[in-house]
Design a protein around this motif. Structure first.
Motif, short mmCIF file in Angstrom:
data_model
loop_
_atom_site.label_atom_id
_atom_site.label_comp_id
_atom_site.label_asym_id
_atom_site.label_seq_id
_atom_site.Cartn_x
_atom_site.Cartn_y
_atom_site.Cartn_z
N LYS A 507 0.84 -1.21 0.00
CA LYS A 507 0.00 0.00 0.00
C LYS A 507 0.87 1.26 0.00
CE LYS A 507 -4.18 -1.90 2.11
NZ LYS A 507 -5.14 -1.81 3.23
N LEU A 508 1.91 1.23 0.83
CA LEU A 508 2.81 2.38 0.88
C LEU A 508 3.55 2.54 -0.46
CD1 LEU A 508 3.99 4.70 2.45
CD2 LEU A 508 5.64 3.12 3.50
N ALA A 509 3.90 1.42 -1.08
CA ALA A 509 4.56 1.48 -2.39
C ALA A 509 3.65 2.13 -3.42
CB ALA A 509 4.94 0.07 -2.85
N VAL A 510 2.35 1.80 -3.38
CA VAL A 510 1.39 2.40 -4.33
C VAL A 510 1.27 3.89 -4.07
CG1 VAL A 510 -1.05 2.46 -5.00
CG2 VAL A 510 0.11 0.26 -4.69
N THR A 511 1.22 4.26 -2.78
CA THR A 511 1.12 5.68 -2.42
C THR A 511 2.35 6.45 -2.92
OG1 THR A 511 -0.14 5.10 -0.44
CG2 THR A 511 0.84 7.30 -0.51
N LEU A 512 3.53 5.86 -2.70
CA LEU A 512 4.76 6.51 -3.15
C LEU A 512 4.79 6.64 -4.68
CD1 LEU A 512 7.46 4.89 -0.83
CD2 LEU A 512 6.84 7.31 -0.93
N LEU A 526 9.59 5.61 -14.22
CA LEU A 526 8.50 5.38 -13.27
C LEU A 526 7.27 4.79 -13.96
CD1 LEU A 526 8.80 8.63 -11.12
CD2 LEU A 526 9.36 6.30 -10.41
N LEU A 527 6.96 5.28 -15.16
CA LEU A 527 5.79 4.77 -15.88
C LEU A 527 5.96 3.29 -16.23
CD1 LEU A 527 5.16 7.84 -18.22
CD2 LEU A 527 3.61 7.02 -16.43
N ALA A 528 7.18 2.91 -16.61
CA ALA A 528 7.45 1.50 -16.92
C ALA A 528 7.30 0.64 -15.67
CB ALA A 528 8.86 1.36 -17.49
N GLU A 529 7.80 1.11 -14.54
CA GLU A 529 7.67 0.38 -13.28
C GLU A 529 6.21 0.29 -12.87
OE1 GLU A 529 9.36 -1.55 -9.78
OE2 GLU A 529 10.11 -1.07 -11.78
N ASN A 530 5.45 1.36 -13.11
CA ASN A 530 4.03 1.38 -12.77
C ASN A 530 3.26 0.30 -13.52
OD1 ASN A 530 1.87 2.45 -11.31
ND2 ASN A 530 1.28 3.82 -12.99
N ILE A 531 3.65 0.07 -14.78
CA ILE A 531 3.01 -1.01 -15.56
C ILE A 531 3.36 -2.36 -14.95
CG2 ILE A 531 2.97 -2.16 -17.81
CD1 ILE A 531 3.67 0.59 -19.07
N SER A 532 4.64 -2.54 -14.60
CA SER A 532 5.12 -3.84 -14.12
C SER A 532 4.51 -4.25 -12.78
CB SER A 532 6.64 -3.82 -14.01
OG SER A 532 7.22 -3.54 -15.26
N ILE A 533 4.34 -3.28 -11.87
CA ILE A 533 3.88 -3.64 -10.52
C ILE A 533 2.37 -3.58 -10.38
CG2 ILE A 533 6.06 -2.85 -9.51
CD1 ILE A 533 4.59 -0.36 -8.51
N ALA A 534 1.67 -3.07 -11.39
CA ALA A 534 0.21 -2.95 -11.30
C ALA A 534 -0.45 -4.32 -11.32
CB ALA A 534 -0.31 -2.11 -12.47
N PRO A 535 -1.61 -4.47 -10.67
CA PRO A 535 -2.36 -5.72 -10.77
C PRO A 535 -2.70 -6.01 -12.24
CG PRO A 535 -3.27 -4.29 -9.06
CD PRO A 535 -2.27 -3.48 -9.81
#
Length: 658
Positions: A507-512, A526-535
């Motif tokens: 949850k904290l990772a999502v907030t950050l 960051l956008l690439a990481e956001n794709i990778s860690i998203a559900p």
């Protein structure tokens, strides 16, 4: 109609006959065209049309009548020959035509084509007498003759056509074919002079094309000589270097390697001290030459520009790669003489000894380099040698010595911290020793952050050190302090997000991540990481948003390719991987992910293609790539070995398909 108002107008009769033919009234068409032939007996076209409309036997009779009325109509004879099936009959018709039209080039060409080599030679010898202005026939005759006779033919051709450049070029090619190399240059030089005297205006572009044609005809000396004597035509003195460099690039784009080489050779004879031209020549030989030609260019460049280290270094490296270590040493010795205080030469000499296992010699060279050509990189490489030799305390001593002189060089702090926190801890047995080495590592990073507060890697390494010993709060505070001193830095935000993920604080990772994207909305990292860690359910939406914000960011493109790979959309994934590596060929992670994908779904051919492209690109950056390739035990890996290792790591960690 036209036939009534102007019966002598042959096109009117032809048009009327074609109308009838189109209507299917072939007999009416033939009747009309025959009537037209009677009225327009001296028109060539109407006789040819009549022959076309009639059967072959009748057509022959029509053409025979045509010859009686218009014996100078060349096309009548050619058409009559085409109707015949036997070569002897064709020859007879064409020879009859030549009796009546001895200056017709078209008739001569058709007649010559029917003959064998010996008879063709006889016909050509007559043809050039009858039509001395036809260049093609002079050249054809010279090709059929022996060397001595060919020279005579071309000399006659030059007298008949003094402004025809192709004859001079053919003479040069003839001499080159006989290995009379000296004659080639003399002929081309004389050609340019003679053409100028006869006011034959030939542009530089035309000469360049002639050089390219000569190269394709396997006459490299002729091509080079044309360039030598014509490349300066019409070029202003102040524009010569730029124009010639562009000419060489243009020739290369057409795969005219010899022409490009000749252009650069001439350019360098005029501008022997121009570094850019030498670099262009070196690049040409690297891509299109052989080791010998490359070495010759590098040797010449080193002699002309002895203070330009690059040529000495490249030549030494090429010799070393080719297995000639002694020659490489000799070259570097000469480089020292020309550049006694050059950091690059000292480092290259030390690296040569290091890579060939002569550690003591390398150590001595590094010591001399620190004395005579001291620099931060010299100290870094010196300590790296000791680190590889597992003389860790000596490495740290060199780092400390270097930091006294270069306190702003962040890499020395990084190396000190890594040696203390990794190698020294691994080699110690007691907890007390481990604690001391951790403290030493911590002090290196602290000093580094005081002197190099803008170096992001130092903040990340300091944070990871604290994380490794369980001090997560301190690790977080270091990253937060780093973000305060380096605002809008995506790498620091990414490290903070991953720290929470490693600690299972999703949850904290999502907030950050949300905060990070607010501060750095255009960050591909960051956008690439956001794709990778998203559900899984949100990945498509995240990918669409990332592409909209950064359509040409290689990290985003590779992340989208990985998403397609996870959905087993093989062709789409391959297309996006290809696009990603093209956008930035220096990112090793992209190549490794692409290769891991092909290892899973592609065949050997596709895997080899990715490996070959990666070797050609020679990537130097990328998070995983640098982490693995800069590991001391992997320092001597080739690019292919590194690619295999990183791709295997990606497959094991499931970093390609989430």
């Amino acid at each position: 109609s036209v036939r009534d108002t102007n019966p002598k107008h042959a096109p009117g009769w032809i048009a009327s006959a074609r109308v009838e033919e189109a209507a299917g009234k072939i007999n009416q068409a033939r009747k009309l065209i025959q009537e037209g032939c009677e009225i327009c007996k001296t028109n060539e076209d109407i006789w040819l049309e009549a022959a076309r409309l009639h059967p072959q036997d009748v057509a022959k009779t029509i053409l025979a009548s045509a010859v009686r009325h218009i014996p100078r109509a060349v096309n009548i004879f050619i058409r009559a020959a085409e109707f015949e099936h036997h070569d002897e009959t064709k020859k007879a018709i064409l020879r009859k035509g030549l009796e009546l039209n001895p200056t017709s080039v078209l008739l001569w060409k058709n007649a010559i084509e029917l003959e064998d080599a010996e008879d063709a030679k006889i016909l050509l010898s007559v043809a050039v007498e009858k039509v001395p202005s036809c260049v093609e026939m002079w050249l054809a005759l010279s090709k059929l003759e022996s060397y001595e006779n060919a020279r005579k033919v071309l000399n006659q051709a030059r007298r008949a056509l003094p402004i025809e450049r192709s004859i001079w070029i053919a003479a040069a090619k003839l001499e080159e074919s006989q290995n009379h190399n000296d004659m080639v240059d003399k002929i081309i030089q004389k050609a340019v002079s003679s053409l100028y005297k006869h006011d034959a205006v030939i542009s530089r572009e035309t000469w360049l094309k002639e050089a390219e044609v000569a190269e394709k005809a396997h006459a490299p000396l002729t091509s080079s000589s044309i360039i030598k004597h014509t490349i300066s035509i019409g070029v202003d003195v102040e524009d010569r270097q730029r124009t010639w460099a562009d000419d060489a690039n243009s020739a290369l784009s057409k795969n005219a390697i010899i022409t490009a080489r000749a252009i650069l050779a001439h350019s360098l004879s005029i501008f022997p001290s121009k570094r850019s031209l030498w670099m262009q020549a070196v690049e040409l030989e690297r891509k299109h030459g052989d080791p010998k030609s490359l070495d010759e260019v590098l040797e010449a460049a080193s002699e002309r520009l002895p203070t330009q280290e690059i040529f000495w270094l490249v030549r030494a490296k090429e010799k070393w790669v080719g297995g000639d270590v002694e020659s490489s040493r000799e070259i570097l010795t000469k480089a020292f003489a020309a550049n006694p205080n050059s950091e690059a030469v000292w480092l290259a000499a030390a690296k040569l000894e290091w890579e060939t296992g002569e550690i003591d010699r390398a150590r001595v060279l590094f010591q001399r380099a620190r004395e005579r050509a001291s620099s931060d990189r010299v100290y870094m490489k010196s300590s790296l040698l000791e680190r590889e030799c597992e003389r860790f305390e000596d490495a740290i001593s060199l780092i400390e010595e270097g930091l006294l002189i270069y306190p702003k060089f962040a890499k020395l702090y990084m190396m000190g911290g890594q040696i203390c926190s990794q190698e020294l801890i691994a080699s110690t047995l007691t907890n007390n020793d481990k604690k001391q080495n951790l403290d030493r590592a911590r002090k290196f990073y602290q000093r580094g952050l005081q002197n190099c507060a803008n170096n992001v890697i130092l903040w990340i390494l300091a944070s990871r050190l604290e994380e490794s010993v369980g001090f997560l709060t301190k690790a977080r505070s270091l990253l937060e302090l780093g973000r305060l001193k380096n605002p809008k830095n995506p790498s620091l935000w990414l490290e903070a997000i991953r720290l929470e993920s490693r600690d299972n604080n999703d949850k904290l990772a999502v907030t950050l991540m949300a905060r990070a994207l607010q501060e750095c909305p255009q960050s591909g990292l960051l956008l690439a990481e956001n794709i990778s860690i998203a559900p899984r359910a949100e990945q498509k939406a995240k990918a669409a948003d990332a592409i909209k914000k950064c359509p040409d960011d290689p990290l985003v493109i590779i992340a989208v390719a990985s998403l397609f790979a996870s959905e087993r959309k093989v062709e789409k994934a391959r297309k996006w991987f290809q696009r990603g590596v093209i956008l930035n060929q220096d990112i090793g992670d992209s190549w490794a992910k692409y290769y891991a994908f092909e290892k899973e779904v592609g065949d050997e051919e596709k895997q080899k293609a990715v490996k070959d492209q990666c070797v050609s690109a020679d990537p130097k950056h990328g998070e995983l790539w640098c982490m693995i390739m800069k590991d001391m035990k992997n320092r001597k890996l080739t690019i292919v070995e590194g690619l295999e290792l990183v791709a295997t790591h990606i497959a094991k960690q499931k970093l390609l398909i989430n």
